[in-house]
Design an enzyme around this catalytic site. Structure first.
Site, mmCIF file in Angstrom:
data_model
loop_
_atom_site.group_PDB
_atom_site.id
_atom_site.type_symbol
_atom_site.label_atom_id
_atom_site.label_comp_id
_atom_site.label_asym_id
_atom_site.label_seq_id
_atom_site.Cartn_x
_atom_site.Cartn_y
_atom_site.Cartn_z
ATOM 1 N N SER A 186 0.803 -1.224 0.000
ATOM 2 C CA SER A 186 0.000 0.000 0.000
ATOM 3 C C SER A 186 0.836 1.274 0.000
ATOM 4 O O SER A 186 0.369 2.309 -0.458
ATOM 5 C CB SER A 186 -0.952 0.002 1.196
ATOM 6 N N HIS A 214 -5.047 -2.875 -3.098
ATOM 7 C CA HIS A 214 -4.607 -1.910 -4.107
ATOM 8 C C HIS A 214 -4.437 -2.527 -5.500
ATOM 9 O O HIS A 214 -4.049 -1.830 -6.435
ATOM 10 C CB HIS A 214 -3.301 -1.240 -3.660
ATOM 11 N N LYS A 245 -11.788 1.273 -2.435
ATOM 12 C CA LYS A 245 -10.692 1.877 -3.196
ATOM 13 C C LYS A 245 -11.088 1.894 -4.677
ATOM 14 O O LYS A 245 -11.932 2.674 -5.050
ATOM 15 C CB LYS A 245 -9.398 1.140 -2.879
HETATM 16 C C1 LIG Z 1 -7.093 0.178 2.938
HETATM 17 C C2 LIG Z 1 -6.510 -1.146 3.244
HETATM 18 C C3 LIG Z 1 -7.168 -2.039 4.091
HETATM 19 C C4 LIG Z 1 -8.377 -1.666 4.865
HETATM 20 O O1 LIG Z 1 -9.494 -1.628 4.057
HETATM 21 P P1 LIG Z 1 -10.718 -0.713 4.496
HETATM 22 O O2 LIG Z 1 -11.846 -1.187 3.661
HETATM 23 O O3 LIG Z 1 -10.304 0.680 4.224
HETATM 24 O O4 LIG Z 1 -10.936 -0.974 5.961
HETATM 25 C C5 LIG Z 1 -6.637 -3.304 4.238
HETATM 26 N N1 LIG Z 1 -5.501 -3.657 3.621
HETATM 27 C C6 LIG Z 1 -4.823 -2.799 2.835
HETATM 28 C C7 LIG Z 1 -3.554 -3.249 2.197
HETATM 29 C C8 LIG Z 1 -5.301 -1.516 2.650
HETATM 30 O O5 LIG Z 1 -4.617 -0.667 1.914
#
Ligand SMILES: *Cc1c(COP(=O)(O)O)cnc(C)c1O
Length: 402
Positions: A186, A214, A245
């Site tokens: 990330s 991602h 995302k």
């Molecule tokens: C954003 C993210 C999460 C958490 O997901 P949310 O739906 O925002 O709680 C988990 N793992 C990674 C690698 C992330 O970037």
């Protein structure tokens, strides 16, 4: 009296955070998530969100959310196992299972309120205190917290170090073994060496749990993420994708063999003991998923790749380092916390919003600007960013001495 002492401890803690240049602030956004937005009352061009395909404000997704609210109301009213499991959730799970089925044997999917909870749930339900967890050094906080919740022994292997992981697996006598990794990292944007990790998982009879927050929607011809990129298929795979995302809405899913999903429904406390997300959200995600899987998704991924290539080819840094990646996450490493904050402020003066990322999110000494690109950015947007970054980098020595 005693309450006063409690507050003093917090004040001292916050002062220490300030001295380390680690204080966090939030900005208030008063427009939808899109490249040109209003934050704290100012118009800015943002390279800060994880809305990689520009679906968060897509009219078809917004319409579907409204339609979902009209059909199913505002809230689910209960947890999934009581009475909150809506037809919209069930349809979304079926669509996600079908979408991810090329990578799994007998696939099913389970929808969660957030990716954080999906990770807590999956790891803590598959591992108990007798298990061994092999955790990649750059894993997301939610994977680390899931391992803690499980009370399993956790062995951290260095970033991308397949040989170190192999040695740890060789030494393990646990019956249950979990290899846990981000698919796309990330904060660095690089992709885990999944074919090698999967070969190790199969050899050692371990689960391979991959959090593709991602990669989902972004990587692979059809947007199925890192699994599609490497053409992986295995019964050992447990896939986690987040839907706030690239999918532009919210929540997350676990896709795996149907027995894994059945186990989670019965055993995963972060799934069981929480109110189901609003059905309208699942309903909107049916539209997001159709966009991701269809021609528009392919066009948006191509647009994103064009912006990534433009950034790579037009940045000309002398003091800072662009960590090039094949994904939307494009870090520029500055090192010190104060330097990253200074650069963030310099970009803000130019009307640009690029977040400075500091420890504990990244390792000390690797503070960075985390540029995130989106299919919604135009070539002009990226050109504006590049001009500002190149200028700040050239002026850097002067700043460092003032
Ligand atoms: C954003 C993210 C999460 C958490 O997901 P949310 O739906 O925002 O709680 C988990 N793992 C990674 C690698 C992330 O970037």
């Amino acid at each position: 009296m005693s309450a006063h002492a409690l507050f003093e401890r917090l004040d001292a803690g916050l002062a220490a955070i300030d001295r380390a240049h680690l204080r966090r602030h939030r900005r208030v956004v008063s427009t939808p998530c899109q490249p040109h937005l209003r934050a704290d009352g100012r118009d800015v061009l943002a390279f800060a969100s994880n809305d990689y395909l520009g679906l968060a404000a897509h009219p078809a997704v917004v319409d579907a959310l409204v339609d979902g609210a009209r059909r199913y109301g505002a809230g689910s009213g209960a947890s999934h196992l009581i009475s909150g499991h809506s037809q919209a959730h069930a349809q979304l799970e079926e669509a996600l299972a079908a979408f991810m089925s090329p990578h799994l044997i007998d696939a099913r999917a389970l929808y969660f309120c957030t990716g954080y909870m999906a990770n807590l749930a999956t790891i803590s339900a598959l591992a108990d205190k007798h298990a061994d967890i092999f955790s990649e050094a750059l894993n997301h906080a939610s994977l680390i917290d899931g391992a803690r919740l499980s009370r399993a022994r956790t062995h951290v292997y260095p970033h991308g170090d397949v040989a170190a992981l192999a040695a740890l697996l060789e030494a393990s006598t646990a019956e249950t073994k979990l290899i846990v990794t981000d698919g796309v990292f990330s904060m660095d944007g690089d992709i885990a060496p999944l074919p090698q990790l999967l070969a190790l998982a199969e050899r050692h009879n371990a689960w391979l749990i991959v959090d593709d927050a991602h990669g989902f929607g972004v990587v692979g011809q059809n947007g199925r993420g890192v699994f599609e990129h490497f053409e992986l298929r295995s019964p050992n795979l447990v896939i986690i994708g987040t839907l706030g995302k690239a999918a532009g809405v919210g929540g997350a899913f676990v896709a795996a063999n149907r027995r894994v999903v059945e186990w989670l429904v019965n055993r995963a406390r972060p799934y069981i003991f929480t109110t189901a997300a609003a059905p309208s959200q699942a309903h909107a995600l049916l539209t997001s998923l159709a966009l991701i899987a269809g021609d528009e998704g392919r066009e948006r991924r191509a647009a994103l790749q064009a912006r990534i290539a433009q950034l790579r080819d037009s940045l000309s840094l002398t003091h800072w380092r662009h960590m090039m990646s094949p994904t939307a996450v494009q870090p520029i490493i500055l090192g010190e916390n104060a330097a990253a904050l200074h650069a963030q402020a310099g970009l803000a003066e130019a009307g640009l919003w690029v977040p400075a990322i500091r420890p504990p999110t990244v390792a000390p000494g690797t503070s960075r600007l985390r540029v995130t690109l989106s299919a919604a950015h135009t070539a002009d947007d990226v050109a504006r960013l590049v001009t500002a970054i190149n200028q700040l980098d050239r002026d850097w020595r002067a700043h460092a001495h003032d």
